[in-house]
Design an enzyme around this catalytic site. Sequence first.
Site, PDB file in Angstrom:
ATOM      1  CD  GLN A   1      -8.038  -5.376   0.048  1.00 37.08           C
ATOM      2  OE1 GLN A   1      -9.205  -5.079  -0.127  1.00 37.08           O
ATOM      3  NE2 GLN A   1      -7.514  -5.421   1.268  1.00 37.08           N
TER       4      GLN A   1
ATOM      5  CG  HIS B   1     -10.488 -11.323   7.001  1.00 34.80           C
ATOM      6  ND1 HIS B   1     -10.316  -9.994   7.320  1.00 34.80           N
ATOM      7  CD2 HIS B   1      -9.269 -11.784   6.611  1.00 34.80           C
ATOM      8  CE1 HIS B   1      -9.045  -9.664   7.141  1.00 34.80           C
ATOM      9  NE2 HIS B   1      -8.394 -10.722   6.713  1.00 34.80           N
TER      10      HIS B   1
ATOM     11  CB  CYS C   1      -1.408  -5.591   7.597  1.00 33.76           C
ATOM     12  SG  CYS C   1      -2.696  -6.813   7.287  1.00 33.76           S
TER      13      CYS C   1
ATOM     14  CG  ASN D   1      -3.002  -3.143   0.744  1.00 32.75           C
ATOM     15  OD1 ASN D   1      -2.116  -3.143  -0.112  1.00 32.75           O
ATOM     16  ND2 ASN D   1      -2.738  -2.972   2.021  1.00 32.75           N
TER      17      ASN D   1
ATOM     18  N   GLY E   1      -4.714 -14.598   3.943  1.00 35.05           N
ATOM     19  CA  GLY E   1      -3.854 -14.001   2.937  1.00 35.05           C
ATOM     20  C   GLY E   1      -2.381 -13.990   3.297  1.00 35.05           C
TER      21      GLY E   1
END
Length: 380
Positions: free
Chosen positions: A178, A201, A324, A149, A69
């Site tokens: 997402q 993932h 992140c 997210n 992403g």
Amino acid sequence: MIYFDNSATTIPYPEVLRTYQEVASKIWGNPSSLHRLGSQAGQLLEASRQQIAALLAKQPNEIFFTSGGTEGDNWVLKGVAFEKQAYGNHVIVSDIEHPAVKESAKWLVSQGFEIDYAPVNKAGFVDLKALEQLIRPETILVSIMAVNNEIGAIQPIKAISDLLADRPTISFHVDAVQAIGKIPLEDYLTDRVDFATFSGHKFHAPRGVGFIYKKAGKRITPLLTGGGQESDLRSTTENLAAIAAMAKALRLVFDKDAANLSKIAAMKERLFNELSRYEDVILFSANQDFVPNIVTFGVKGVRGEVLVHAFEEHDIYISTTSACSSKAGKPAGTLISMGIPKSLAETAVRISLDDDNDMEQVQQFLTIFKEIYHKTSKVR
């Protein structure tokens, strides 16, 4: 162990890992090689591309493989901006985008572009009127995520598509990382969407592989130059085993979609209802217009990281809203943009569910939460 951090990364399906291992051990030719082993690898590469395209109701020549992403968001933001620079220098992103988009936008400012941030309302949804007012004659790109997210708010992609319908010179990018397996495809991959970003993932594929959708005819500056792979747009030897595994994972997610969502929604409802009973719990997520797998909440006076580690002591894994950026120790940016006071935003934690979870785990979580809640009474 109870793993409630599926928005950060999902556990690869066993079938997906078997596909990865089989391809890595048996089909190890370079897809660009002319000999039989290369042809075999090349055929599997294109078969994977075709399967992904078919599942998304798109064409194979509209699918381009990436490492995930972050790479996809960087590529689209920068690649489209530079490709269209002769026509304008103005880009709009929402104020609640993933750092891969917002940081790319900030970097574009250093390259002479102008960036505006579309605000969101108190519930966490992009303000359509405010977005429309930001559009200028020199606007070349609008980038809005499909699903936030941090709190799970489903952004009004259809309405934004309608807003941009009579503005064909503006490219429309959707960060759909997402969204896969959480909301219907037609809600975020409309005919007006020109580019979309996906990460393997997030839907039970291995880490380090993803893809972008680029509508046929739309132009983008190459990400990498060299050997000419991915139609000369991303030159590097393809991670074939991961790509094949990702195609397998996407098919499995689509096959399980309806049953999974019903199961996941029931778990969210239970969590939502039980947590709402506590006086000092703030629920930042809601049910209507939110994905069924995310519950974001906080306990007044208790920092999010404290809750995360308290649950970890019981082998229960949740997160402080965004994997992140969680280590940076900053409050959830989405909540700040919604007007939530910093003192409350710092309490936020995120539960993100998947079909690997079950109601027994939910009950165990609630039992442990009750203990933790009472232990924090002095702090509250």
